[in-house]
Motif scaffolding. Sequence first.
Motif, PDB file in Angstrom:
ATOM      1  N   THR A  91       0.830  -1.206   0.000  1.00 56.81           N
ATOM      2  CA  THR A  91       0.000   0.000   0.000  1.00 56.81           C
ATOM      3  C   THR A  91       0.866   1.258   0.000  1.00 56.81           C
ATOM      4  OG1 THR A  91      -1.823  -1.102   1.142  1.00 56.81           O
ATOM      5  CG2 THR A  91      -1.741   1.299   1.291  1.00 56.81           C
ATOM      6  N   ARG A  94       2.560   1.894  -3.329  1.00 61.50           N
ATOM      7  CA  ARG A  94       1.626   2.506  -4.280  1.00 61.50           C
ATOM      8  C   ARG A  94       1.474   4.002  -3.992  1.00 61.50           C
ATOM      9  NH1 ARG A  94      -1.730  -2.405  -3.315  1.00 61.50           N
ATOM     10  NH2 ARG A  94      -1.936  -3.590  -5.263  1.00 61.50           N
ATOM     11  N   GLN A  95       1.320   4.327  -2.718  1.00 65.09           N
ATOM     12  CA  GLN A  95       1.059   5.723  -2.353  1.00 65.09           C
ATOM     13  C   GLN A  95       2.250   6.629  -2.651  1.00 65.09           C
ATOM     14  OE1 GLN A  95      -0.032   4.868   1.726  1.00 65.09           O
ATOM     15  NE2 GLN A  95      -2.202   5.321   1.306  1.00 65.09           N
ATOM     16  N   SER A  97       4.422   6.317  -4.813  1.00 68.10           N
ATOM     17  CA  SER A  97       4.744   6.419  -6.239  1.00 68.10           C
ATOM     18  C   SER A  97       4.254   7.733  -6.835  1.00 68.10           C
ATOM     19  CB  SER A  97       4.130   5.244  -7.015  1.00 68.10           C
ATOM     20  OG  SER A  97       2.709   5.352  -7.063  1.00 68.10           O
ATOM     21  N   VAL A  98       3.348   8.446  -6.120  1.00 69.88           N
ATOM     22  CA  VAL A  98       2.863   9.731  -6.641  1.00 69.88           C
ATOM     23  C   VAL A  98       3.927  10.812  -6.516  1.00 69.88           C
ATOM     24  CG1 VAL A  98       0.488   9.168  -6.035  1.00 69.88           C
ATOM     25  CG2 VAL A  98       1.871  10.510  -4.439  1.00 69.88           C
ATOM     26  N   ALA A 150       5.696   0.521  -9.185  1.00 72.30           N
ATOM     27  CA  ALA A 150       4.719   0.935  -8.178  1.00 72.30           C
ATOM     28  C   ALA A 150       3.658   1.842  -8.782  1.00 72.30           C
ATOM     29  CB  ALA A 150       5.425   1.642  -7.025  1.00 72.30           C
ATOM     30  N   THR A 151       4.041   2.650  -9.764  1.00 70.14           N
ATOM     31  CA  THR A 151       3.065   3.510 -10.441  1.00 70.14           C
ATOM     32  C   THR A 151       2.019   2.665 -11.166  1.00 70.14           C
ATOM     33  OG1 THR A 151       4.711   5.275 -10.714  1.00 70.14           O
ATOM     34  CG2 THR A 151       2.790   5.338 -12.163  1.00 70.14           C
ATOM     35  N   ARG A 153       1.149  -0.374 -10.348  1.00 72.27           N
ATOM     36  CA  ARG A 153       0.332  -1.008  -9.319  1.00 72.27           C
ATOM     37  C   ARG A 153      -0.665  -0.010  -8.714  1.00 72.27           C
ATOM     38  NH1 ARG A 153      -0.123  -6.529  -8.778  1.00 72.27           N
ATOM     39  NH2 ARG A 153       1.897  -7.550  -9.045  1.00 72.27           N
ATOM     40  N   ALA A 154      -0.234   1.240  -8.578  1.00 73.32           N
ATOM     41  CA  ALA A 154      -1.119   2.262  -8.020  1.00 73.32           C
ATOM     42  C   ALA A 154      -2.329   2.481  -8.907  1.00 73.32           C
ATOM     43  CB  ALA A 154      -0.358   3.575  -7.836  1.00 73.32           C
ATOM     44  N   PRO A 158      -6.731   3.231  -7.638  1.00 72.96           N
ATOM     45  CA  PRO A 158      -6.628   4.694  -7.604  1.00 72.96           C
ATOM     46  C   PRO A 158      -7.201   5.314  -6.344  1.00 72.96           C
ATOM     47  CG  PRO A 158      -8.314   3.962  -9.158  1.00 72.96           C
ATOM     48  CD  PRO A 158      -7.556   2.750  -8.746  1.00 72.96           C
ATOM     49  N   LEU A 160      -6.544   4.711  -3.424  1.00 77.21           N
ATOM     50  CA  LEU A 160      -5.507   4.870  -2.411  1.00 77.21           C
ATOM     51  C   LEU A 160      -4.818   6.235  -2.494  1.00 77.21           C
ATOM     52  CD1 LEU A 160      -3.838   1.348  -2.527  1.00 77.21           C
ATOM     53  CD2 LEU A 160      -5.257   2.287  -0.695  1.00 77.21           C
ATOM     54  N   LEU A 161      -4.805   6.832  -3.678  1.00 75.65           N
ATOM     55  CA  LEU A 161      -4.077   8.090  -3.868  1.00 75.65           C
ATOM     56  C   LEU A 161      -4.927   9.281  -3.450  1.00 75.65           C
ATOM     57  CD1 LEU A 161      -2.386   7.285  -7.282  1.00 75.65           C
ATOM     58  CD2 LEU A 161      -1.515   6.967  -4.979  1.00 75.65           C
TER      59      LEU A 161
END
Length: 671
Positions: A91, A94-95, A97-98, A150-151, A153-154, A158, A160-161
């Motif tokens: 998790t 993923r986060q 990766s922004v 990771a991007t 996977r994110a 979506p 999660l972002l």
Amino acid sequence: MPTGNVPPGEGPTGEADAAVAEICRRLDGLPLAIELAAARLRLLTPRQIADRLDDRFRLLTSGSRTVLPRQQTLRAVVDWSWDLLEPDERTLLRQVSVFAGGWDLAAAEALSPRAADTLGALVDKSLVVAAPTEDGEMRYRLLETIHEYATERAAEAPDLLAAAEAAHFTALTETAEPKLRSGEQLPWIDRLERDLDNIRAALHRTLVTAPDETAALRLVFAMGWFWWLRNHRPEGLAWAERAVALGDDPEDPADPRYWPRMRLRMLYFFLAIENHTVAELRDDPGTLALVRRVRSAFGDEPGPEAARFPGLLWPFTEALGEIPTEEPDELRALLDTALANCRRHGGDWEVGVTLMFRTHMVVDMPGTLADVDEDLAELRTLARRVGDRWMGAQIASAAAEAYMMRGRYEEAGADYEEALRLAREVGAHAESPFLLARLAEIAYRSGDMDTAGKGLAEASAEADRHHVRDARPFISFLSSAIALHRGEIDTACAHAEEASHLVEAGNPPPHFTAAVIGLAARVEAYGGGGAAAVASATTALRAARDARCADLIAATLGQGLAVALSLADEPAPAATVLAAVDSWRRELPRSVPELEEAEAVTARSLAALGAPGLAAARTAGEGLDLDGVLSLVRDLPGELPEDLPDDLSGGPSRDVPDGSPKDSPDGIRSN
């Protein structure tokens, strides 16, 4: 990286070596990833592989068939590592990766309350890289390969972002914004510079990917001063334009969107004037009505909104109007109103900046400098209290300008050096070319042409480096004056023509426009222009009168007219005009080039008229004001053109006769 698979004819050249180094760096030194890239050398050159690494998971798919399946493709390798992670680790990957440019712990905690523990586990597994910063904090980043994975996977989750990342950087920029105008500004500037890519990502998300006007305007307002201060002005304008496009401007001040939209429009004007000429903005059919609306909002009944940035800039919208204010007294009245409003509703920074604007303007108006001295004393007190280096640089520059007008060059030089130091310390790179050019002007006015030339070369290089086009007219102007002092008429002409073209294309203050006309007339006079040069010099002096320029400008241009008359074989009027100029200067002494030039004019008049004739001519000029001098030239018998020009057309002549005079031009002060 192995080279045994290099195709025939592809040797390890310098270019190939550079490509191999890029591949290893972008693959984060991962041995298996590099081995997979080497396998691709059967089909592609190192450069081709490097150019395709943005799609590395499709590219690197040809591992050895003798190894385990999870080692045959890069994706399989990372998939295998991903499957070994705990759910909270996946998790967080993923986060984060922004983040486009790394992040700190506070940014991670804005996304996940348990970020510290999870982040530590990811660092231990070499999926996140941690490195200390200069200020002692730890900063984190993903390996490029892991970031790309990771991007992807994110994108599968979506939700999660959401808005957490944008909210964090909005909070960061809003916390930093007032600090950028204080003594604490340097670490906060560094903080924003480090997270600039992340802030850009947040702006893109709120303005483009998932438009949200309220969220976007908060970010734009928080970044506005930073963009201007750090010379990111074109970028800031682009973001402001996107924000403008998100909606319309409400007409009703009671509408909650009214003041945010008015502030946005003012910020847009502030940034646009740095990237477009005033003429370009006026040519836009919708601009005039918009300017009137914004000007009315902030200026009709100034209040708290007009006492903070960017609203406090409202007096300068007059320059964008249908009939711009060119009368100094009118702009002075607007600035007086703005200053009184800032004293009522603003803080020390807002009062200081508005007072500074007014002081710079008063220096350019006729009269004594007594009021300027009083304002400068208050400004220095405010600067010490606020601690903003940009503000301190501006105040030091204004003080230097006042010293230079009085001929106190050593003190002026010290203040310009202080302004340059402060501007560079805070990273206000757009200020450096002007300040370097002003130091060159002091050298010129002191008679040191070599130092002046070197200083201008440095100013020109700095203007190129930081794309500061507004410094170009003055650099060309002073280059022309230096060349003319050296007797290099053709070079002086070229620089004067360049300054004239830049003035026509831009929107310089009226006193500088008059100074450029006067310099062109001087070059024309030394080039044998005769009566035409006198006409041009008269045009410059008339322009200074109409614009109510400072006494120094009028005196400088008046002396230029005396020079043109002298070189046009009009010794008596030349002596009369020079005597009138002497009475205008009051406490404003001549520079070294001006002294040499005045002596040369007097010597020519003495040789032509004799001592009694020179004395009579000078007596006739002792009581003449500026209008009297213009009337005197107008009344000269038939040698001058009947209609004196009012513009820059023609410029100085390049036809230089043999034996042309080599006397010095005067110095001129310009913003």
